[in-house]
Enzyme design. Sequence first.
Site, short mmCIF file in Angstrom:
data_model
loop_
_atom_site.label_atom_id
_atom_site.label_comp_id
_atom_site.label_asym_id
_atom_site.label_seq_id
_atom_site.Cartn_x
_atom_site.Cartn_y
_atom_site.Cartn_z
N GLU A 159 0.87 -1.19 0.00
CA GLU A 159 0.00 0.00 0.00
C GLU A 159 0.89 1.23 0.00
O GLU A 159 1.69 1.42 0.91
CB GLU A 159 -0.87 -0.05 1.26
N ARG A 218 0.84 10.31 1.20
CA ARG A 218 1.35 11.25 2.21
C ARG A 218 2.54 12.03 1.71
O ARG A 218 3.08 12.86 2.44
CB ARG A 218 1.79 10.48 3.46
N THR A 225 -4.00 5.99 2.79
CA THR A 225 -4.22 7.36 3.26
C THR A 225 -5.00 8.17 2.21
O THR A 225 -4.70 9.33 1.96
CB THR A 225 -2.89 8.07 3.64
N LYS A 260 -10.44 -1.72 7.74
CA LYS A 260 -9.14 -1.58 8.40
C LYS A 260 -9.44 -1.18 9.85
O LYS A 260 -10.12 -0.17 10.07
CB LYS A 260 -8.37 -0.48 7.65
C1 3PG Z 1 -1.31 3.49 8.20
O1 3PG Z 1 -1.54 4.52 7.62
O2 3PG Z 1 -1.88 2.44 7.92
C2 3PG Z 1 -0.39 3.51 9.34
O3 3PG Z 1 0.39 4.64 9.39
C3 3PG Z 1 0.46 2.30 9.42
O4 3PG Z 1 0.65 2.13 10.74
P1 3PG Z 1 2.10 1.99 11.38
O5 3PG Z 1 2.97 3.03 10.74
O6 3PG Z 1 1.89 2.25 12.84
O7 3PG Z 1 2.55 0.57 11.10
#
Ligand code: 3PG
Length: 209
Positions: A42, A46, A69, A129
């Site tokens: 994924e 960002r 995101t 999710k």
């Molecule tokens: C996301 O957007 O799914 C999270 O930032 C991933 O989570 P993590 O960085 O805490 O693993």
Amino acid sequence: MTTDLATVLYGTRILPVLTVPSAASAPPLAEALAAGGARCAEVTFRTPEAERALKAMTAHGGLTVGAGTVLTAEQAERAVAAGARFVVSPGFDAAVIARCRELAVPVVPGVATATELMRALRAGLDTVKLFPAAPLGGTTILKALAAPFPQVRFVPTGGIDPALLPDYLSHPAVLAVGGSWMATTSHLERRAYGEIRRLTAEAVERSTR
Ligand code: 3PG
């Protein structure tokens, strides 16, 4: 062709979540993830390079690449135009879901409460999710939320400790677990592709035990 998300995510049950500062790192990153045994990834929206990174990751050919995101319908459109085979959002947004549906691309909204879960169900979705999974209570909240919604499949993500992967994955409602620990921004800045490959292989091994 629409991706059968359940098949992709169930393949290794690990979803690497990537924040890619420069698209130049996308080809070696895709190679490291694939060599480690990942089957999907994924790319989060960002960074300004997200779309280019997504395209380059897709061009590798060894991974089913989605966008993460995704906060707006417009971003969902751009993600799909860049080749995203699925769309992930940190929360529930009806416009994002509607646009993904029009584009025939699977969408996974983030949920943190039973109310949000009911919204997702009402929108016709059965895969969500659980975000941010660890701060919300990890497998404790997962079990509590899964109980009244036996038809729902979860992708817990957010602060996941890889040592706990077997605990998450042993729950029948868990489709896959997502996280950034396999390939962090720091790994990418240091070009630590060997480390990315090792951490991915370790996660895949833990997920298939
Ligand atoms: C996301 O957007 O799914 C999270 O930032 C991933 O989570 P993590 O960085 O805490 O693993």
